[in-house]
Write a protein that holds these residues in place. Structure first.
Motif, short mmCIF file in Angstrom:
data_model
loop_
_atom_site.label_atom_id
_atom_site.label_comp_id
_atom_site.label_asym_id
_atom_site.label_seq_id
_atom_site.Cartn_x
_atom_site.Cartn_y
_atom_site.Cartn_z
N ASN A 24 14.04 3.45 2.94
CA ASN A 24 14.46 3.39 4.34
C ASN A 24 13.25 3.35 5.27
OD1 ASN A 24 16.42 3.53 6.52
ND2 ASN A 24 15.70 5.63 6.83
N GLU A 25 12.26 4.17 4.96
CA GLU A 25 11.02 4.18 5.75
C GLU A 25 10.26 2.88 5.58
OE1 GLU A 25 9.97 8.97 5.71
OE2 GLU A 25 9.41 7.70 4.00
N LEU A 26 10.30 2.34 4.37
CA LEU A 26 9.61 1.08 4.08
C LEU A 26 10.13 -0.05 4.97
CD1 LEU A 26 7.40 0.58 1.93
CD2 LEU A 26 9.18 -0.36 0.44
N MET A 68 -0.64 7.86 8.19
CA MET A 68 -0.63 7.16 6.91
C MET A 68 -0.68 5.65 7.12
SD MET A 68 2.21 7.41 3.84
CE MET A 68 2.06 9.19 3.68
N ILE A 69 0.09 5.18 8.09
CA ILE A 69 0.09 3.74 8.42
C ILE A 69 -1.28 3.31 8.92
CG2 ILE A 69 1.01 2.02 10.05
CD1 ILE A 69 3.71 3.60 9.88
N ALA A 70 -1.88 4.13 9.77
CA ALA A 70 -3.20 3.81 10.31
C ALA A 70 -4.24 3.71 9.20
CB ALA A 70 -3.62 4.87 11.33
N LYS A 71 -4.21 4.65 8.25
CA LYS A 71 -5.16 4.61 7.13
C LYS A 71 -4.96 3.36 6.29
CE LYS A 71 -5.83 9.61 6.66
NZ LYS A 71 -5.55 10.81 5.83
N ALA A 72 -3.68 2.97 6.09
CA ALA A 72 -3.39 1.77 5.31
C ALA A 72 -3.91 0.52 6.02
CB ALA A 72 -1.88 1.66 5.08
N LEU A 73 -3.79 0.48 7.33
CA LEU A 73 -4.28 -0.68 8.09
C LEU A 73 -5.80 -0.80 8.00
CD1 LEU A 73 -1.95 -0.44 11.21
CD2 LEU A 73 -2.01 -2.32 9.55
N ILE A 77 0.82 -1.21 0.00
CA ILE A 77 0.00 0.00 0.00
C ILE A 77 0.86 1.26 0.00
CG2 ILE A 77 -1.73 1.32 1.30
CD1 ILE A 77 -2.76 -1.32 2.40
N LEU A 78 1.97 1.23 0.75
CA LEU A 78 2.74 2.46 0.98
C LEU A 78 4.01 2.58 0.14
CD1 LEU A 78 2.40 2.63 4.89
CD2 LEU A 78 1.08 3.90 3.18
N LYS A 79 4.36 1.56 -0.62
CA LYS A 79 5.67 1.54 -1.29
C LYS A 79 5.88 2.70 -2.27
CE LYS A 79 4.18 -1.83 -4.77
NZ LYS A 79 4.36 -3.21 -5.26
N ASN A 80 4.82 3.24 -2.83
CA ASN A 80 4.96 4.35 -3.78
C ASN A 80 4.94 5.72 -3.12
OD1 ASN A 80 5.06 2.57 -6.01
ND2 ASN A 80 2.82 2.47 -6.07
N ASP A 81 4.71 5.75 -1.80
CA ASP A 81 4.54 7.03 -1.11
C ASP A 81 5.64 7.34 -0.09
OD1 ASP A 81 2.00 7.61 -2.36
OD2 ASP A 81 1.15 6.04 -1.08
N ILE A 82 6.47 6.33 0.23
CA ILE A 82 7.51 6.57 1.23
C ILE A 82 8.84 6.04 0.72
CG2 ILE A 82 5.82 6.45 3.12
CD1 ILE A 82 6.80 3.68 3.80
#
Length: 339
Positions: free
Chosen positions: A82-84, A112-117, A74-79
């Motif tokens: 290193n954050e990943l 952002m993590i909460a929304k992804a979850l 979900i988040l790989k294109n937005d962070i």
């Protein structure tokens, strides 16, 4: 899920089996239940492990509830990469609430993590960040990231547990121990010295059906939920709840079985636990957090010392590890017969 395991059940039995699997945490929440044979009216129910009494199958063309199967996807294109790498690798689902631990170095990503979850778990409505525990009552320190409802009902092993995740702890790591306790104690008198919201009390009362179960809890918040859970699970005729220090409230000479399901300072209460057993004797289930080097020797020695002090004999029935409590420290249980 890399292995899409499932069982096949008749349509008429599917809902009952689904509820049982969900209650024991073995239903895979990511995949949909599928009708695979309209003639025989068979359903495939996705599971996380082999289920006793059923043959396991690998589900072909599994249908998922959501497009994404991981937080990274979900988040790989937005962070950044290193954050990943610092994204949480696991979390707990309690009722309709997600509880997650987030690395402080990616604090700026917490919403952002909460929304992804919530995207991954559409049946949930709140995400809470776990910041540890504190104090004698082991109160959780938690930050609400999304949502405002922190009270929920968690279904587990055919039992219902109502709680507020910001006020009381709920461990999903000792499900095996809860199942084990739920199979013993039929027709007995049991004392649960550290009852919490009913972690062991409720499964034992619901499944084992003892003659009487005395549940003692010192934390007023946990005690409140303990009383609610007794009513919720319809075991008022079995369970008597007491609010206070078990060093003072534990009855003497009445129990066939005593649960000491607390850790850290449990050994201070061994005298009270042994005194609670009937004069003819009984069984103690003693929990302790123990360094690796003395993982069973220390709790066994403490039980033997306390029994000797009370002029009673000890037979060690079983020793088992529950989970890693912290680096080099294990949460263990010793079952001992005291006579």
């Amino acid at each position: 899920m890399t292995m899409n395991k499932c069982i096949r059940v008749p349509l008429k039995d599917a809902e009952k089996i689904r509820i049982q699997l969900a209650g024991s945490g073995r239903l895979d929440p990511h995949r949909k239940i599928k009708l695979i044979d309209t003639h025989q009216r068979l359903l495939e129910i996705p599971v996380t492990e082999d289920i006793e009494g059923f043959e396991s199958y690998m589900q072909e063309n599994a249908e998922f509830y959501n497009k994404w199967q991981s937080l990274e996807d979900i988040l790989k294109n937005d962070i950044s990469s290193n954050e990943l790498e610092k994204l949480p690798s696991g979390w707990h689902i309690i009722g309709d609430i997600v509880i997650v631990t987030i690395d402080p170095t990616i604090d700026h990503l917490k919403v952002m993590i909460a929304k992804a979850l919530l995207q991954m778990y559409p049946s949930c409505n709140t995400v809470v960040r776990d910041l540890g525990i504190s104090g004698q009552f082991r109160l959780p320190k938690r930050e609400i990231l999304i949502g405002n409802n922190t009270e929920t009902i968690n279904k587990e092993h055919g039992c219902l547990f109502k709680l507020d995740v910001t006020k009381v702890m709920f461990s999903k790591g000792n499900l095996h121990e809860k199942k084990l306790m739920s199979k013993i104690g039929t027709h007995e008198t049991i004392v649960d010295m550290f009852a919490g919201i009913g972690y062991f009390t409720i499964p034992m009362a619901v499944h084992a059906k003892p003659e009487k179960l005395i549940a003692i809890e010192i934390n007023p918040q946990s005690y409140g939920y303990l009383k609610e859970n007794i009513i919720l699970n319809k075991v008022e005729h079995i369970v008597e709840a007491l609010n206070g220090d078990c060093a003072e409230l534990t009855p003497k000479g009445v129990a066939d079985r005593v649960l000491m399901g607390y850790v850290n300072t449990t050994h201070h209460y061994l005298d009270s636990g042994i005194a609670a057993l009937k004069p003819k004797g009984g069984i103690i289930h003693y929990h302790e957090t123990t360094p690796e080097s003395m993982v069973f020797s220390r709790p066994v020695e403490r039980i033997k010392t306390a029994a000797l002090k009370a002029g009673r004999r000890v037979e060690i029935l079983d020793c088992r590890k529950i989970k890693k409590y912290s680096p080099g420290i294990w949460h263990v249980v010793v079952d001992a017969r005291i006579s």
